[in-house]
Design an enzyme around this catalytic site. Structure first.
Site, PDB file in Angstrom:
ATOM      1  N   GLY A   3       0.848  -1.186   0.000  1.00 26.55           N
ATOM      2  CA  GLY A   3       0.000   0.000   0.000  1.00 26.55           C
ATOM      3  C   GLY A   3       0.879   1.230   0.000  1.00 26.55           C
ATOM      4  O   GLY A   3       2.102   1.146   0.152  1.00 26.55           O
ATOM      5  N   TYR A   4       0.231   2.392  -0.132  1.00 22.72           N
ATOM      6  CA  TYR A   4       0.961   3.655  -0.257  1.00 22.72           C
ATOM      7  C   TYR A   4       0.557   4.626   0.840  1.00 22.72           C
ATOM      8  O   TYR A   4      -0.620   4.913   1.029  1.00 22.72           O
ATOM      9  CB  TYR A   4       0.708   4.270  -1.637  1.00 22.72           C
ATOM     10  CG  TYR A   4       1.353   3.438  -2.708  1.00 22.72           C
ATOM     11  CD1 TYR A   4       2.666   3.673  -3.083  1.00 22.72           C
ATOM     12  CD2 TYR A   4       0.688   2.362  -3.272  1.00 22.72           C
ATOM     13  CE1 TYR A   4       3.282   2.867  -4.017  1.00 22.72           C
ATOM     14  CE2 TYR A   4       1.300   1.551  -4.210  1.00 22.72           C
ATOM     15  CZ  TYR A   4       2.605   1.811  -4.574  1.00 22.72           C
ATOM     16  OH  TYR A   4       3.231   1.000  -5.492  1.00 22.72           O
ATOM     17  N   LEU A   5       1.577   5.113   1.558  1.00 25.11           N
ATOM     18  CA  LEU A   5       1.360   6.194   2.513  1.00 25.11           C
ATOM     19  C   LEU A   5       1.275   7.513   1.761  1.00 25.11           C
ATOM     20  O   LEU A   5       0.601   8.438   2.193  1.00 25.11           O
ATOM     21  CB  LEU A   5       2.493   6.231   3.544  1.00 25.11           C
ATOM     22  CG  LEU A   5       2.564   5.013   4.466  1.00 25.11           C
ATOM     23  CD1 LEU A   5       3.864   4.980   5.227  1.00 25.11           C
ATOM     24  CD2 LEU A   5       1.372   5.009   5.418  1.00 25.11           C
TER      25      LEU A   5
END
Length: 158
Positions: free
Chosen positions: A28-30
């Site tokens: 996932g992406y912060l």
């Protein structure tokens, strides 16, 4: 801390027979903005935090920093990520003096298979396996950060 990478679509499933490793990946992406992509990844039983900068002209070269982090921390950080997780299996395949990483996507990106190769220079030559298809290095739609927001299943005419 510079990554030189080319991306290709994959024409067939024959690549799996040539793989010397395979790992399930969840990521996932912060932050998924191109200027500073911050990714959390679980690969097998290991956690990683990666920061990537915007690609230089041509899309092949960009800043990349990656560090292994404890699996428990990666699991917790995934809970903080933007909407749109990536699920895939990565197959590693030796071809000449290089290794291709072939990602077979699942979930929202089911049906998409992308091969990547890391190079020492943008002009470096490499052997192209039979299963390697069209080059998509410069097409941002095939970046994982893009796929997390606009999954392959939602593309028209995919």
């Amino acid at each position: 801390m510079v990554e030189i990478e080319r991306k290709f679509l994959v024409k067939s499933g024959d690549f799996k027979e040539q793989a010397f490793t395979q790992n399930k990946i969840a990521q996932g992406y912060l932050s998924s903005i191109p200027e500073r992509t911050v990714r959390v990844r679980i690969k097998g039983e290991r956690g990683f935090l990666t920061i990537k900068g915007i690609g230089h002209q041509g899309g092949m070269t960009r800043f990349e920093w990656e560090n292994e982090i404890p699996l428990e921390e990666a699991i917790e950080l995934l809970k903080l990520c933007e909407k749109g997780k990536i699920e895939k299996t990565r197959f590693e395949i030796k071809s000449g003096n290089h290794i291709f990483e072939v990602d077979e996507f699942y979930g929202e990106n089911e049906g998409l298979i992308i091969a990547e190769i890391e190079l020492n220079s943008e002009t470096e030559t490499f052997e192209k396996p039979d299963w390697l298809g069209e080059e998509v290095t410069n097409d941002e739609r095939y970046y994982n950060a893009y796929l997390s927001k606009k999954p392959f299943k939602d593309w028209e005419n995919n």
